[in-house]
Design a protein around this motif. Sequence first.
Motif, PDB file in Angstrom:
ATOM      1  N   THR A 115      40.632  54.730  44.679  1.00 13.03           N
ATOM      2  CA  THR A 115      39.685  53.605  43.908  1.00 13.03           C
ATOM      3  C   THR A 115      40.463  52.146  44.079  1.00 13.03           C
ATOM      4  OG1 THR A 115      38.910  53.113  41.714  1.00 13.03           O
ATOM      5  CG2 THR A 115      41.264  53.715  41.875  1.00 13.03           C
ATOM      6  N   ALA A 116      39.934  51.019  43.765  1.00 14.91           N
ATOM      7  CA  ALA A 116      40.185  49.746  43.817  1.00 14.91           C
ATOM      8  C   ALA A 116      40.191  49.297  45.375  1.00 14.91           C
ATOM      9  CB  ALA A 116      41.456  49.565  43.317  1.00 14.91           C
ATOM     10  N   ARG A 117      39.210  49.817  46.126  1.00 14.63           N
ATOM     11  CA  ARG A 117      38.999  49.603  47.549  1.00 14.63           C
ATOM     12  C   ARG A 117      38.431  48.151  47.612  1.00 14.63           C
ATOM     13  NH1 ARG A 117      40.164  53.767  51.211  1.00 14.63           N
ATOM     14  NH2 ARG A 117      41.539  54.896  50.485  1.00 14.63           N
ATOM     15  N   ALA A 118      38.749  47.547  48.767  1.00 19.23           N
ATOM     16  CA  ALA A 118      37.931  46.347  49.304  1.00 19.23           C
ATOM     17  C   ALA A 118      37.862  45.293  48.101  1.00 19.23           C
ATOM     18  CB  ALA A 118      36.590  46.692  49.691  1.00 19.23           C
ATOM     19  N   GLY A 119      38.870  45.061  47.347  1.00 20.40           N
ATOM     20  CA  GLY A 119      39.085  44.336  46.398  1.00 20.40           C
ATOM     21  C   GLY A 119      38.479  44.349  45.042  1.00 20.40           C
ATOM     22  N   ASN A 120      37.956  45.675  44.781  1.00 16.65           N
ATOM     23  CA  ASN A 120      37.058  46.025  43.759  1.00 16.65           C
ATOM     24  C   ASN A 120      38.161  46.448  42.704  1.00 16.65           C
ATOM     25  OD1 ASN A 120      34.514  45.965  44.767  1.00 16.65           O
ATOM     26  ND2 ASN A 120      34.576  47.972  45.678  1.00 16.65           N
ATOM     27  N   VAL A 121      37.904  46.312  41.282  1.00 17.18           N
ATOM     28  CA  VAL A 121      38.419  46.743  40.200  1.00 17.18           C
ATOM     29  C   VAL A 121      38.498  48.505  40.121  1.00 17.18           C
ATOM     30  CG1 VAL A 121      39.022  46.840  37.598  1.00 17.18           C
ATOM     31  CG2 VAL A 121      38.177  44.750  38.879  1.00 17.18           C
ATOM     32  N   THR A 148      52.295  51.739  44.233  1.00 11.37           N
ATOM     33  CA  THR A 148      50.730  51.812  43.584  1.00 11.37           C
ATOM     34  C   THR A 148      50.226  50.498  43.909  1.00 11.37           C
ATOM     35  OG1 THR A 148      51.835  51.082  41.538  1.00 11.37           O
ATOM     36  CG2 THR A 148      51.150  53.450  41.791  1.00 11.37           C
ATOM     37  N   VAL A 149      48.839  50.371  43.596  1.00 11.76           N
ATOM     38  CA  VAL A 149      47.825  49.257  44.025  1.00 11.76           C
ATOM     39  C   VAL A 149      47.739  48.442  42.866  1.00 11.76           C
ATOM     40  CG1 VAL A 149      45.881  48.850  44.986  1.00 11.76           C
ATOM     41  CG2 VAL A 149      46.886  50.841  45.662  1.00 11.76           C
ATOM     42  N   PRO A 150      48.131  47.279  42.986  1.00 12.35           N
ATOM     43  CA  PRO A 150      48.158  46.264  41.538  1.00 12.35           C
ATOM     44  C   PRO A 150      46.753  46.324  40.972  1.00 12.35           C
ATOM     45  CG  PRO A 150      48.500  45.135  43.518  1.00 12.35           C
ATOM     46  CD  PRO A 150      48.530  46.512  44.177  1.00 12.35           C
ATOM     47  N   GLU A 151      45.519  46.368  41.607  1.00 10.74           N
ATOM     48  CA  GLU A 151      44.388  46.141  41.095  1.00 10.74           C
ATOM     49  C   GLU A 151      43.767  47.529  40.332  1.00 10.74           C
ATOM     50  OE1 GLU A 151      44.814  45.723  44.242  1.00 10.74           O
ATOM     51  OE2 GLU A 151      44.596  43.550  44.765  1.00 10.74           O
TER      52      GLU A 151
END
Length: 429
Positions: A334-340, A214-217
């Motif tokens: 979701t959480a692409r390009a550094g977004n939450v 998974t993605v940590p953000e």
Amino acid sequence: MSLTTFNNFDIDNNIKKAIRNMGFEEPTPIQELTIPEAVKGKDIIGQAQTGSGKTLAYGIPILQKIFIKDKSPQAIIICPTRELSIQVANEISRLGSNIKNLKVLPVYGGQPIGRQIRVLNKGVHIVIGTPGRILDHIERGTLDLIGIETVVLDEADEMLDMGFREDIEQILRHTPKQRQTLLFSATIPDDIKRIAKFYQRDPKHLKIDSKQMTVPEISEFYYNLKDRDKLDGLTRLIDVYDINLGLVFCNTKKRVDYVVRHLKSRGYSVDGIHGDMKQKIRDKVMNKFRNGNIEILVATDVAARGIDVPNVQAVFNYDVPQNPEYYVHRIGRTARAGNVGYAFTFVNGKEHHMLNNIRNVTKSSIKKQQIPSYKEMEEIRNGLIFDEVKNIIEKDDLKNYTKAVKKYTRKNYTTLEVAAALLKMVKDD
């Protein structure tokens, strides 16, 4: 990310078309390693976790060499449980949906054996099942493995832990020596090595490291909701988190239509996409979502891999996805390009085992939450703004902004007052 696509593989166009319809574009690591070797007919030990895409890794090579006119079993897939047998059978059927007259049959205990015998007598190309029920059919003479070209041992370590070693070996002894044997396992203990030594020919050991998928953000939450309460839960969360670009995933086309219809009736800007829609209409809906002309897109997993919209704030799993790989692909929108980003999963009583499987494989912390009351909405909204503030402090260069704040706080206002006023501006906007 891999540059390989399924089009790079030397496989039939009917299979490629089905893969596209299932929503897959790029192979997972185990598929990328396994498919080219298995299509050549080589024996394989594939070491990978549940949810890594193993079914396609062996399903594609099996379908590639099925001879439809021969109605006797040509491939047998041995699974530890009835649930996995049914799941694999469904996946193989979808993968072979463009192959005319293909017959796939799951066999397992708990279902009347007479029904399975009748189907077997009519002719089946691929048999999927648990060791006990497969042996039962062999001993009754209702399953003849003389024409088997491929044997798959799926989750082999699990089967050995459950005490199926003797059954597996007995089944293998009923198959031709010149078969292809594909063995998949999360771990390779000594018992697996012994089976590989006796029943495989110079197997290639292809290993995928178990890592966090998974993605940590992404902040991941789940909610215990009965089916009838999911729609209210969805609308409450859309409102609380003030979602102006969100994705809702459902497991069926019928469910997509239901959610779209009811969200529209409640005044939400929403549309849906699924496999029954013409590509032209799907593209039109996607463009509306991409351009921000609709706020909520409801989709089946067919659309999961094709969605690449940078500012998706949240993903809602209206239904728990059927395997961990789908979960990872869904929430990865979701959480692409550094977004939450936020991932919300709605779980009814029957879906808990699927959620547990996802947690075990992804090693992610999916926290339990209650759907917020109207009183709690204010507090949550403040928390969301401060989450965003924290993200900006940690990732952005704020030198010019701190200079500006210092300039104004030198006069009549404290830093706290300036922060409070900025919070009010953001909330009233």
